[in-house]
Design a protein around this motif. Structure first.
Motif, short mmCIF file in Angstrom:
data_model
loop_
_atom_site.label_atom_id
_atom_site.label_comp_id
_atom_site.label_asym_id
_atom_site.label_seq_id
_atom_site.Cartn_x
_atom_site.Cartn_y
_atom_site.Cartn_z
N SER A 162 34.02 49.11 33.78
CA SER A 162 33.45 49.08 32.43
C SER A 162 34.32 49.78 31.39
O SER A 162 34.42 49.31 30.25
N THR A 163 34.93 50.90 31.75
CA THR A 163 35.71 51.64 30.75
C THR A 163 36.99 50.90 30.39
O THR A 163 37.39 50.86 29.22
N ASP A 164 37.64 50.27 31.38
CA ASP A 164 38.78 49.42 31.08
C ASP A 164 38.36 48.29 30.14
O ASP A 164 39.10 47.92 29.22
N ALA A 185 37.89 47.13 22.48
CA ALA A 185 38.28 47.85 21.27
C ALA A 185 39.68 47.43 20.79
O ALA A 185 39.91 47.24 19.61
N LEU A 186 40.62 47.31 21.75
CA LEU A 186 42.02 47.12 21.38
C LEU A 186 42.48 45.66 21.42
O LEU A 186 43.48 45.30 20.80
N MET A 233 37.72 44.26 36.24
CA MET A 233 38.03 45.68 35.96
C MET A 233 36.70 46.41 35.82
O MET A 233 35.66 45.78 35.76
N GLY A 256 37.27 40.97 32.88
CA GLY A 256 35.82 41.05 32.92
C GLY A 256 35.36 42.21 33.77
O GLY A 256 35.98 42.52 34.79
N SER A 316 31.24 53.90 26.99
CA SER A 316 32.66 54.28 26.85
C SER A 316 33.21 53.85 25.50
O SER A 316 34.00 54.55 24.87
N LEU A 350 41.49 57.32 29.94
CA LEU A 350 41.54 56.11 29.11
C LEU A 350 40.77 56.28 27.80
O LEU A 350 41.19 55.76 26.77
N ASN A 371 51.77 45.90 28.82
CA ASN A 371 50.60 45.76 27.98
C ASN A 371 50.46 44.32 27.57
O ASN A 371 51.42 43.72 27.10
N ARG A 431 46.25 52.95 14.63
CA ARG A 431 46.23 51.63 13.98
C ARG A 431 45.73 51.70 12.54
O ARG A 431 45.95 50.79 11.76
N GLU A 447 31.53 50.43 37.97
CA GLU A 447 32.06 51.77 37.70
C GLU A 447 31.06 52.81 38.15
O GLU A 447 31.37 54.01 38.25
N ALA A 504 32.25 56.31 23.06
CA ALA A 504 33.01 57.55 23.27
C ALA A 504 34.44 57.42 22.76
O ALA A 504 35.07 58.40 22.39
N MET A 505 34.95 56.18 22.75
CA MET A 505 36.31 55.94 22.25
C MET A 505 36.35 55.98 20.72
O MET A 505 37.42 55.89 20.12
N GLY A 516 37.93 49.55 26.64
CA GLY A 516 39.24 49.67 26.01
C GLY A 516 39.74 48.31 25.52
O GLY A 516 40.24 48.19 24.39
N GLU A 551 43.71 44.41 24.01
CA GLU A 551 44.82 44.41 24.98
C GLU A 551 44.52 45.40 26.09
O GLU A 551 43.64 46.26 25.97
N THR A 552 45.23 45.27 27.17
CA THR A 552 45.10 46.21 28.27
C THR A 552 46.40 46.22 29.07
O THR A 552 47.27 45.39 28.85
N TRP A 553 46.50 47.20 29.99
CA TRP A 553 47.73 47.28 30.78
C TRP A 553 47.53 46.64 32.14
O TRP A 553 46.43 46.65 32.70
#
Lengths: 166, 419
Positions: B141-143, B149-150, B139, B121, B45, A154, B26, A165, A68, B48-49, B146, B152-154
């Motif tokens: 780093s920010t993906d 944290a979640l 992907m 990864g 990130s 994002l 997703n 959640r 990135e 930041a999230m 995400g 899951e991803t898209w």
């Protein structure tokens, strides 16, 4: 957002090692990364860039590693927009997540030359070549991705999902 | 609807119905990975999230393999950030020091990835796990933050290119040659935004390690994933790695492919990718006489025990050319020990090789084998971009372990059959 700047044209298959060589990946600082932007293409490349200039590339821009640091280095160099014939997949997602505007224009890339003055309307995906008078209209991003953009990227999107959640 | 392998795996991880390529879905992820270069940005990130914890501390892997053993103060600081995050989050699968290996060789042997998994990864060679029948993709780093944290991803459901291989492999021709040949045919953007699916009798006969070598380089054709059907061989590999409950997996009859072609490998010589792109592929004999200064055998592509055995078979009783630095990096501690126990290190050292620790090191021009201007290296790694292994004026040629070892002895690019 309206961006007006000079086009810096690079070739096809510009890889992430060209954008930011691995030896610079020992920091996450955008200014430091920016000062070494495209160092793997040509030492000192970044010196030609003024703030708000625009990178113009041929096909498969950003191929190679998932770093990135590549879009961060471009942004850090003061370049807010990259226009390319096509983008490599991981780079495309990264640019999008980092707030670097990526416009894919296919064969219309031939309408942009190194040194042209460009005006990019990022919201409408419109590129005006002020040097030649030509205009390029870009394809719209998929609806879901536009939703992400509208959410501010994002990071805020995930933030909201996490809050929902709880 | 009939699904190809990519669609089938994505479908198993989403509640939405997959009906076409290009659809955005997703998906729940099985494992999320980052390394010492990409994790620090992901952690930034992640914070930041506003994320307070990872979605599952057993489903995050942090592998400090690129600049380790830390090459300088800055890289040591980065690893420190990752280590402290791992401790703070209670991440089970954190690796550095004596337990670290090159991530894509390490995670399969630890049984952390397997058939039907979705693995994301922050490393472009995450696609390696397609060799085990996982939908695995790189992907940024920010993906990855995400996904950490979640959980899951898209994904945009990719169109799939199916490549089947038939015929008989010539001596000294293996998985690396097959994938280089395919990349040469497709081009570095030939599979852009697409999944590759491999098949045919040559693939069925290939070892799991060979399949991972091939899947590893799907990204060099621009691919999002490189998928192999799951057969009894895969299940045996996964069981030996300590996994339970994996099952056979193949594409549905009538699945849709954007392209579906068969390549005959009979008569194909060992393949070499020339500077400065992995699709600049030629038969090894076309390059005869090209002197080399360095040979690197290792990496997530070809640093596994089979690769080391293949190199040792060529090097046994022979010396590396006096002008060649031969660097051998077994990809994981387990492989390292295995190579040592099998006596391969004696063969390597007798040939004049340097045997180093598991690290990505020279592959990305990190450390442990950087090239000066005008130098040429033939490596079993995966990328030969300009300046990848050092100076912008250096050159990297990519080949399999047998060609690399033969070239070390000859001091020039050499077909092992003609040594």
């Amino acid at each position: 957002m309206l961006v007006t700047g000079k086009a810096h044209k690079v070739g096809a298959h510009i890889d992430t090692d060209a954008i930011i060589p691995a030896r610079f990946l020992v920091t996450t600082d955008s200014e430091v990364l920016g000062s070494n932007c495209m160092e793997g293409l040509e030492p000192g490349w970044v010196k030609r860039v003024s703030k708000n200039d625009i990178m113009v590339a041929e096909e498969n821009f950003g191929c190679g590693s998932s770093r990135e640091h590549a879009p961060i280095a471009i942004l850090g160099a003061g370049i807010p927009v990259v226009v390319a014939k096509s983008f490599a997949r991981i780079f495309y997602r990264n640019g999008f997540n980092m707030g670097l505007v990526l416009l894919e224009v296919g064969d219309d890339i031939a309408k942009l030359s190194d040194g042209d003055k460009l005006e990019v309307d990022t919201g409408n995906g419109q590129i005006r070549n002020l040097t030649t008078g030509e205009t390029i209209i870009c394809a719209k991003v998929p609806a879901f991705m536009q939703e992400l953009l509208d959410a501010g990227g994002l990071v805020p999107y995930v933030k909201k999902r996490l809050a929902d959640r709880q | 609807m009939s699904h190809n392998l990519a669609e089938k795996i994505l479908q198993a991880h989403t509640d939405e119905e997959i009906t076409r390529a290009g659809q955005i879905v997703n998906c729940r992820v099985s494992l999320v990975l980052a390394n010492d270069i990409t994790a620090p940005l992901a952690i930034k990130s992640f914070k930041a999230m506003g994320a307070g914890k990872v979605f599952d501390k057993d489903k995050v892997a942090l592998v400090c393999d690129h600049f380790t053993p830390n090459k300088d103060i800055d890289s040591a600081e980065q690893v420190k950030v990752v280590r402290e995050f791992a401790q703070q989050m209670g991440v089970t699968h954190y690796y550095e020091g004596g337990n670290v290996g090159v991530e894509h060789a390490l995670l399969p042997e630890l049984g952390l990835v397997g058939p039907g998994d979705i693995v994301v990864g922050a490393d472009s060679h995450t696609c390696t796990y397609g060799g085990l029948g996982a939908f695995a993709t790189g992907m940024g780093s920010t993906d990855i933050a995400g996904a950490m944290a979640l959980g899951e991803t898209w994904f945009k459901v990719p169109p799939t290119i199916r490549a089947a291989f038939e015929g008989t492999l010539e001596p000294f021709v293996g998985a690396k040659d097959l994938i280089l040949h395919l990349i040469g045919r497709l081009g570095v953007s030939g599979a852009l935004y697409r999944a590759l699916e491999f098949g045919g009798p040559v693939i069925d006969a290939l070892s799991i390690e060979g399949r991972m070598t091939m899947a590893n380089m799907a990204i060099e054709a621009g691919g999002k994933a490189g998928l192999f059907p799951v057969d009894e061989k895969t299940l045996a590999y996964c069981k030996a790695a300590g996994r339970n409950g994996d099952t056979l997996l193949k594409a549905d009859a009538g699945a849709v492919y954007e392209q579906d072609f068969t390549l005959s490998v009979t008569g194909m010589p060992p393949q070499v990718a020339c500077p400065h792109l992995p699709d600049n592929v030629r038969g090894v004999d076309e390059l005869k006489g090209l002197r080399v200064d360095q040979v690197v055998i290792g990496s997530c592509t070809n640093g596994r025990i089979e690769d080391l055995r293949e190199a040792a078979a060529i090097l046994k009783g022979r010396k590396a050319h006096k002008n060649v630095r031969l660097i051998i990096l077994p990809a994981t501690p387990k492989i390292w020990r295995q190579a040592m126990d099998e006596g391969l290190f004696s063969i390597f050292m007798d040939s004049g090789a340097v045997v180093g620790p598991p690290t990505c090191g020279p592959c990305l021009g990190g450390h442990m084998g950087i090239l000066a201007g005008g130098e040429r290296c033939i490596a079993t790694t995966n990328r030969n971009f300009r300046g990848r292994m050092g100076s912008l004026e250096s050159e990297v040629y990519l080949a399999g372990p047998a060609v690399a070892a033969a070239s070390a002895i000859a001091g020039e690019i050499m077909n092992p059959a003609k040594l």
